[in-house]
Motif scaffolding. Structure first.
Motif, PDB file in Angstrom:
ATOM      1  N   SER A 214     -35.200  32.786  63.675  1.00 22.46           N
ATOM      2  CA  SER A 214     -35.929  32.644  64.939  1.00 22.46           C
ATOM      3  C   SER A 214     -37.269  32.412  64.931  1.00 22.46           C
ATOM      4  O   SER A 214     -37.844  32.197  66.025  1.00 22.46           O
ATOM      5  N   ALA A 215     -37.932  32.262  63.814  1.00 18.66           N
ATOM      6  CA  ALA A 215     -39.282  32.197  63.837  1.00 18.66           C
ATOM      7  C   ALA A 215     -39.514  30.635  63.928  1.00 18.66           C
ATOM      8  O   ALA A 215     -38.820  29.795  63.455  1.00 18.66           O
ATOM      9  N   ALA A 216     -40.665  30.323  64.436  1.00 20.64           N
ATOM     10  CA  ALA A 216     -41.334  28.969  64.493  1.00 20.64           C
ATOM     11  C   ALA A 216     -41.765  28.495  63.274  1.00 20.64           C
ATOM     12  O   ALA A 216     -42.593  29.475  62.574  1.00 20.64           O
ATOM     13  N   ILE A 217     -41.790  27.313  62.629  1.00 20.24           N
ATOM     14  CA  ILE A 217     -42.509  27.043  61.629  1.00 20.24           C
ATOM     15  C   ILE A 217     -43.339  25.792  62.138  1.00 20.24           C
ATOM     16  O   ILE A 217     -43.058  24.931  62.706  1.00 20.24           O
ATOM     17  N   ALA A 218     -44.855  26.029  61.778  1.00 17.87           N
ATOM     18  CA  ALA A 218     -45.600  25.058  62.390  1.00 17.87           C
ATOM     19  C   ALA A 218     -46.509  24.564  61.158  1.00 17.87           C
ATOM     20  O   ALA A 218     -46.830  25.080  60.406  1.00 17.87           O
TER      21      ALA A 218
ATOM     22  N   GLN B  93     -50.252  22.356  60.775  1.00 15.84           N
ATOM     23  CA  GLN B  93     -51.382  21.634  61.547  1.00 15.84           C
ATOM     24  C   GLN B  93     -51.175  21.970  63.086  1.00 15.84           C
ATOM     25  O   GLN B  93     -51.259  20.960  63.866  1.00 15.84           O
ATOM     26  N   ASP B  94     -51.105  23.166  63.379  1.00 19.86           N
ATOM     27  CA  ASP B  94     -51.198  23.498  64.629  1.00 19.86           C
ATOM     28  C   ASP B  94     -49.816  22.842  65.677  1.00 19.86           C
ATOM     29  O   ASP B  94     -49.950  22.884  66.639  1.00 19.86           O
ATOM     30  N   ARG B  95     -48.772  22.365  65.067  1.00 20.15           N
ATOM     31  CA  ARG B  95     -47.759  21.728  65.811  1.00 20.15           C
ATOM     32  C   ARG B  95     -46.334  22.538  65.159  1.00 20.15           C
ATOM     33  O   ARG B  95     -46.050  22.645  64.022  1.00 20.15           O
ATOM     34  N   VAL B  96     -45.789  23.049  66.083  1.00 23.18           N
ATOM     35  CA  VAL B  96     -44.469  23.761  65.774  1.00 23.18           C
ATOM     36  C   VAL B  96     -43.383  22.319  65.386  1.00 23.18           C
ATOM     37  O   VAL B  96     -43.259  21.491  66.296  1.00 23.18           O
ATOM     38  N   LEU B  97     -42.743  22.725  64.420  1.00 28.88           N
ATOM     39  CA  LEU B  97     -41.737  21.440  64.049  1.00 28.88           C
ATOM     40  C   LEU B  97     -40.328  21.833  64.449  1.00 28.88           C
ATOM     41  O   LEU B  97     -39.951  23.033  64.574  1.00 28.88           O
ATOM     42  N   SER B  98     -39.650  20.801  64.835  1.00 28.20           N
ATOM     43  CA  SER B  98     -38.165  21.116  65.123  1.00 28.20           C
ATOM     44  C   SER B  98     -37.293  21.215  63.747  1.00 28.20           C
ATOM     45  O   SER B  98     -37.801  21.005  62.764  1.00 28.20           O
TER      46      SER B  98
ATOM     47  N   GLU C  39     -51.371  24.325  54.715  1.00 27.88           N
ATOM     48  CA  GLU C  39     -50.496  25.521  55.274  1.00 27.88           C
ATOM     49  C   GLU C  39     -49.403  25.220  56.230  1.00 27.88           C
ATOM     50  O   GLU C  39     -49.416  24.366  56.754  1.00 27.88           O
ATOM     51  N   ILE C  40     -48.769  26.328  55.956  1.00 29.55           N
ATOM     52  CA  ILE C  40     -47.508  26.279  56.836  1.00 29.55           C
ATOM     53  C   ILE C  40     -47.431  27.797  57.405  1.00 29.55           C
ATOM     54  O   ILE C  40     -47.514  28.448  56.586  1.00 29.55           O
ATOM     55  N   ALA C  41     -47.265  27.555  58.902  1.00 25.41           N
ATOM     56  CA  ALA C  41     -47.509  29.042  59.513  1.00 25.41           C
ATOM     57  C   ALA C  41     -46.074  29.459  59.899  1.00 25.41           C
ATOM     58  O   ALA C  41     -45.177  28.632  60.444  1.00 25.41           O
ATOM     59  N   VAL C  42     -45.593  30.567  59.825  1.00 23.77           N
ATOM     60  CA  VAL C  42     -44.388  30.989  60.227  1.00 23.77           C
ATOM     61  C   VAL C  42     -44.526  32.286  61.243  1.00 23.77           C
ATOM     62  O   VAL C  42     -45.126  33.228  61.027  1.00 23.77           O
ATOM     63  N   LEU C  43     -43.980  31.754  62.570  1.00 24.53           N
ATOM     64  CA  LEU C  43     -44.353  32.631  63.841  1.00 24.53           C
ATOM     65  C   LEU C  43     -43.185  33.149  64.401  1.00 24.53           C
ATOM     66  O   LEU C  43     -42.297  32.426  64.753  1.00 24.53           O
ATOM     67  N   PRO C  44     -43.174  34.687  64.253  1.00 26.23           N
ATOM     68  CA  PRO C  44     -42.061  35.240  64.819  1.00 26.23           C
ATOM     69  C   PRO C  44     -41.989  35.105  66.388  1.00 26.23           C
ATOM     70  O   PRO C  44     -42.804  34.462  66.844  1.00 26.23           O
ATOM     71  N   PRO C  45     -40.593  35.164  66.975  1.00 22.97           N
ATOM     72  CA  PRO C  45     -40.622  35.068  68.439  1.00 22.97           C
ATOM     73  C   PRO C  45     -41.661  36.017  69.115  1.00 22.97           C
ATOM     74  O   PRO C  45     -41.691  37.202  68.757  1.00 22.97           O
ATOM     75  N   VAL C  46     -42.091  35.518  70.182  1.00 22.90           N
ATOM     76  CA  VAL C  46     -42.643  36.545  70.997  1.00 22.90           C
ATOM     77  C   VAL C  46     -42.040  36.875  72.568  1.00 22.90           C
ATOM     78  O   VAL C  46     -41.378  35.858  72.967  1.00 22.90           O
ATOM     79  N   CYS C  47     -42.237  38.018  73.003  1.00 19.99           N
ATOM     80  CA  CYS C  47     -41.783  38.267  74.144  1.00 19.99           C
ATOM     81  C   CYS C  47     -42.795  39.172  74.891  1.00 19.99           C
ATOM     82  O   CYS C  47     -43.855  39.405  74.233  1.00 19.99           O
TER      83      CYS C  47
END
Length: 92
Positions: free
Chosen positions: A61-65, A67-72, A82-90
């Motif tokens: 459920s983490a977003a992969i981004a 250059q500041d853009r979340v990829l589908s 760089e590739i950012a791995v962003l966990p879901p936030v609530c």
């Protein structure tokens, strides 16, 4: 290293940082893979560095981004440093 591989730094955020002391790792992957395929490879790479990592489920459920853009999920990943791995936030 395969000359066709892409190289990047993966940055882990939130609770995912708990699995890598620096919160980052060098990562190589084949060109043209989708986000879905990247998750599998990334999961295996993190598990190699920390056996406590729960695996693909932790990244599902983490977003992969890039250059500041979340990829589908089906989008192709191009390394741009760089590739950012962003966990879901609530929150509320």
């Amino acid at each position: 290293m395969n000359n066709n591989e892409q190289h990047c730094t993966v940055l882990l955020f939130g609770n995912l940082r708990n699995y890598l002391p620096s919160g980052r790792m060098d990562f190589r992957f084949p060109p043209g893979i989708t986000v879905k395929e990247l998750r599998k490879l990334l999961s295996m790479a993190i598990k190699e560095k920390n056996s406590a990592f729960p695996g693909e489920r932790a990244l599902s459920s983490a977003a992969i981004a890039v250059q500041d853009r979340v990829l589908s999920e089906e989008e192709r990943v191009e390394s741009r440093g760089e590739i950012a791995v962003l966990p879901p936030v609530c929150g509320g």
